[in-house]
Design an enzyme around this catalytic site. Structure first.
Site, PDB file in Angstrom:
ATOM      1  CD  GLU A 350       2.076  60.934   2.553  1.00 38.90           C
ATOM      2  OE1 GLU A 350       1.499  61.722   3.304  1.00 38.90           O
ATOM      3  OE2 GLU A 350       2.301  59.746   2.850  1.00 38.90           O
ATOM      4  CD  GLU A 457       5.989  55.042   2.483  1.00 40.49           C
ATOM      5  OE1 GLU A 457       4.879  54.959   3.038  1.00 40.49           O
ATOM      6  OE2 GLU A 457       6.616  56.104   2.391  1.00 40.49           O
TER       7      GLU A 457
END
Ligand code: 9MR
Length: 546
Positions: A350, A457
């Site tokens: 991220e 994910e």
């Protein structure tokens, strides 16, 4: 305002006495100091829970990083995840500001309870500093909305401020709908209460063996994120039947591995890795460098001062990065040798923020080390893990055009700088509204850079961000099946290293508590009973469409 638990209405009491079978156990950390079992508070008969292999842990709160969806019960009450006192792991929950005996901490269990089944609840409790010994009670509450709430006092025992005490008990949940929650209270005291390692278990049906195994139908390896509660019983059956690979949902994050500088805890990670080695699963490592789940000490000088971008502070943070990554690599080599199941790592997680000029999130890593921290992390990881471990840059919403643009820019910069980035992880936390065409465009853009990529994910939310469903409508589940089929067809048509889902079954999803309590969010392939949903069939159909 909630009705106090001790004032059960007569009707509700009858229901409790007729329907509830309760077993109460109390134990302490120290076996020699075992307390007498407390009398069953609501009924005399006892119910044995089903055998361990039929039980599934539907709630496991360890408070290592936050309140995990627990909320204050009563005006003026506060619940805080704290790190000064813990029974295990990095943290526990402190319930303070109680001014009524029924005040406490509560967690929503609505999507997790099964009518007619015996549930087992366990929690470790301790009173606030200096408090007199007092009873602590675990209560399951069902609020049907239209009638009186039902209270099942599942366990009760004496707690002190000095020792952790385990309360546990089982109760049969009656038929009938409503919102469920579990709460902790001290019926005769207003002391602060600490809580840790809370579990709720319920029986679930056997895993289906008459449905295809995902790993047999997909041309790519299929993975799942797992926690400790997924490694035994029915969840383990589901894992081993359908999946080739696991990602530790939390056990390999810096806050778990090195909660205190120089004090490594590989225990939770080894639990996952041991199961992987035993059953021939590969492991995708998650994660090394992230703005979350990284303990504060990483970014503080020894005297507690926040690190700055001075040469000295930069050197300290770089050294800590190297020490952390090298310790992981050394541990893996020592414990598993050639059998090390970790074939890839999310090195930087991220990093993107399209709102910034250079497209990079202003994390503490960035603030101290500047934009080069990303390349530096990949170099350190390559050196520690060697050339065969695939190194990923992992991010979310990579289908959004602005994030795609910054992702491509960052990757090109990293390639130009000679940073050893091998692959891109697309988290793929998507919804029914996600445009699969955009997902495909991003996958093609990354492939065009000559990089490998994976879906790391996957989950597909059925509710909108600001929506709180009070049931899971079948039409949403059907739409989710279509969406999963379209997504997985797009994956199958491309060359992906693997596709992983972020949890084995709906109860286990992080979306149940984020961005708000959403007990009926159902973003995964298997339902609360671990049975195949339309999303499962969408995955099966999409896999063969490529
Ligand atoms: O599912 C994870 C949740 O249990 C943790 O509390 C949280 C913070 O560590 O992280 C969740 O997993 C995240 C993953 O590590 C990175 N991508 C987003 C995932 C969902 O928030």
């Amino acid at each position: 305002m909630r009705r106090p638990a001790l004032m059960i209405g007569a009707g509700a009491l009858v229901v409790v006495l007729v329907l509830v079978l309760v077993v109460v156990l109390v134990s302490r950390d120290d076996d020699d100091d075992r307390a007498e079992p407390a009398p069953a508070p609501t009924a005399g008969a006892s119910a044995s829970p089903p055998p361990a292999e039929a039980m599934t842990t539907v709630l496991a709160s360890g408070f290592d990083e936050g309140d995990e969806g627990w909320q204050p019960l009563g005006d003026g009450v506060a619940v805080d995840a704290v790190q000064d006192v813990t029974r295990s792991g990095a943290g526990s929950l402190l319930v303070s500001g109680r001014s009524e005996p029924w005040h406490g901490g509560a967690v929503d269990l609505s999507g997790a309870m099964a009518q007619g089944q015996v549930h087992t609840v366990s929690a470790w409790v301790r009173l606030g500093d200096g408090a007199e010994d007092a009873d602590v009670q675990l209560t399951l509450e069902r609020d049907p909305g239209t009638a009186e709430p039902l209270y099942l006092h599942v366990a009760r025992g004496t707690a002190s401020s000095g020792d952790w005490v385990q309360l546990s008990g089982s109760a049969q949940v009656p038929e009938g709908g409503g919102q469920w929650r579990l709460y902790v209270e001290t019926p005769e005291s207003l002391a602060d209460v600490r809580v840790d390692d809370v579990t709720v278990q319920r029986p679930t049906p056997a895993v289906q063996t008459d449905v295809p195994a995902l790993r047999d139908v997909a041309a790519f390896p299929v993975g799942a994120a797992v926690g400790p509660q997924d490694l035994t019983g029915r969840p383990a059956d589901l894992l081993l039947r359908h999946f080739d690979q696991v990602t530790a949902e939390n056990a390999m994050k810096p806050v778990t591995v090195q909660p205190v500088e120089g004090e490594f805890d590989f225990g939770p990670m080894d639990e996952v890795l041991d199961v992987a080695v035993e059953h021939g699963l590969t492991v995708h490592g998650h994660t090394l460098v992230w703005h979350r789940s990284t303990p504060d000490w990483f970014f503080q000088a020894p005297d507690g001062r926040p690190l700055t971008s001075s040469e000295e502070d930069r050197a300290l943070l770089r050294e800590r990065l190297r020490t952390h990554v090298t310790a992981l690599a050394d541990h893996l080599a020592e414990r598993y040798g050639d059998a090390n199941p970790v074939t890839s790592w999310d090195v930087v997680n991220e990093a993107l923020d399209p709102e910034e000029d250079d497209g990079l999130r202003r994390s503490r890593w960035y603030e101290v080390l500047g934009p080069d921290y990303v390349a530096e992390a990949f170099r350190v990881a390559r050196e520690a893990f060697g050339p065969d471990v695939v190194l990923y840059l992992n991010d979310y919403d990579t289908d959004a055009p602005d994030r795609r643009r910054e992702l491509v820019r960052l990757l090109m910069d990293l390639q130009a700088a000679g940073a050893p980035v091998d692959a891109v992880g697309h988290q793929m936390h998507v919804s029914l509204r996600t445009d699969v065409g955009r997902v495909a465009t991003t996958l093609d853009a990354v492939a065009g850079l000559g990089l490998r990529q994976a879906v790391t994910e996957l989950d597909v939310a059925v509710s909108d961000r600001d929506e709180q469903l009070d049931a899971t409508p079948q039409d949403r589940l059907d739409q989710q099946g279509d969406q999963v089929r379209e997504l997985v067809s797009a994956f199958a048509a491309r060359d992906l290293a693997f596709v992983s889902v972020w949890g084995l079954y709906d109860t286990r999803s992080w979306l149940r508590t984020w961005p708000q309590d959403r007990p009926f969010e159902a973003p995964l392939l298997f339902d609360d009973d671990l049975q195949a949903k339309p999303a499962f069939w969408g995955f099966v159909e999409g896999s063969s469409a490529g």
